[in-house]
Write an enzyme that holds these catalytic residues in place. Structure first.
Site, mmCIF file in Angstrom:
data_model
loop_
_atom_site.group_PDB
_atom_site.id
_atom_site.type_symbol
_atom_site.label_atom_id
_atom_site.label_comp_id
_atom_site.label_asym_id
_atom_site.label_seq_id
_atom_site.Cartn_x
_atom_site.Cartn_y
_atom_site.Cartn_z
ATOM 1 N N LYS A 59 0.942 -1.320 0.255
ATOM 2 C CA LYS A 59 0.105 -0.042 0.017
ATOM 3 C C LYS A 59 0.930 1.304 -0.099
ATOM 4 O O LYS A 59 1.729 1.326 0.785
ATOM 5 C CB LYS A 59 -0.941 -0.017 1.445
HETATM 6 C C1 E4P Z 1 -8.293 1.650 3.387
HETATM 7 O O1 E4P Z 1 -7.651 0.810 2.719
HETATM 8 C C2 E4P Z 1 -7.974 2.211 4.725
HETATM 9 O O2 E4P Z 1 -7.475 1.477 5.718
HETATM 10 C C3 E4P Z 1 -9.499 2.590 5.404
HETATM 11 O O3 E4P Z 1 -10.519 2.238 4.829
HETATM 12 C C4 E4P Z 1 -9.449 4.080 5.956
HETATM 13 O O4 E4P Z 1 -10.713 4.108 6.663
HETATM 14 P P1 E4P Z 1 -11.000 5.324 7.753
HETATM 15 O O5 E4P Z 1 -11.311 6.652 6.998
HETATM 16 O O6 E4P Z 1 -12.236 4.999 8.486
HETATM 17 O O7 E4P Z 1 -9.807 5.471 8.408
#
Ligand code: E4P
Length: 214
Positions: free
Chosen positions: A83
């Site tokens: 990522k």
């Molecule tokens: C996605 O890959 C992220 O980990 C995640 O969806 C972030 O979500 P949040 O805005 O609830 O922290």
């Protein structure tokens, strides 16, 4: 549409896997910090449980650092998707990693131009953060629709991974738009199962069956 779980919790994953609907997992540094153990050990366990794509995020902010971390993650487990945040340095890193055949999930995407650039450099996944856009009174799902439209025009291989999901209606809209994947907290997946009429209907069926047997 594929379902990923957005979590670092082994407990969440163990409880959801038997349902047969979990195709992968996304983690991020915040989710891993919540778990309180060695993140690498936990991510290894997640890979073994899920046997599907598991996103693990780089921490470096410069391209060479991201590339080094990305290669290290890719060698760590065959299920890892690296990522990488959408920044200028991130884009350089995505290009290098993708050219080496390493799968990359471009995270922290908040605009269609970012999604277009991520696809051009060979990202395997783009993660638009829907809930965080909604939080600032912006149309999160509108961004997903724009990305889906753009990718269809050019036949990009990049999969649209709807992220920062807050509730079942985000799941419904993502599926209606033809997004490839929705990554949800365990609570949202649980909420997708619930309908009061199912509970009421089942209760009556069981009662009637018991009465019929008498
Ligand atoms: C996605 O890959 C992220 O980990 C995640 O969806 C972030 O979500 P949040 O805005 O609830 O922290």
């Amino acid at each position: 549409m594929k379902f990923f779980v957005d979590t670092g919790s082994i407990k969440d994953i163990e409880s959801l896997m038997p349902l047969g609907i979990v195709d992968g997992v996304t983690t991020n540094p915040t989710l891993m910090a919540k778990e309180g153990g060695d993140p690498r050990k936990i991510i290894k366990q997640i890979c073994q449980l899920v046997k599907g794509p598991v996103s693990a995020e780089v921490i470096a902010t410069d391209a060479p650092g991201m590339i080094a971390e990305g290669r290290d993650w890719a060698a760590f487990d065959e299920h890892i998707v690296v990522k990488v945040p959408f920044t200028r340095e991130g884009v350089k890193a995505v290009k290098t990693l993708a050219d080496e055949g390493i799968k990359v999930n471009v995270t922290l995407c908040f605009s269609p131009t970012q999604a277009l650039i991520a696809a051009k450099v060979g990202a395997s996944y783009i993660s638009p953060f829907i809930g965080r856009l909604d939080d600032i009174a912006t149309d999160g799902m509108g961004l997903v629709q724009q990305i889906v439209d753009i990718y269809r025009n050019y036949d990009y291989a990049t999969e649209v991974l709807v992220a920062s999901v807050r509730g079942p209606m985000h799941v419904v809209e993502a599926a209606r738009m033809g997004a490839d994947i929705c990554t949800c907290p365990a609570s949202v997946i649980e909420a997708c199962f619930k309908h009061p009429l199912t509970d009421i209907g089942l209760e009556k069926f069981l009662k009637d069956w018991a009465a019929a047997k008498k």
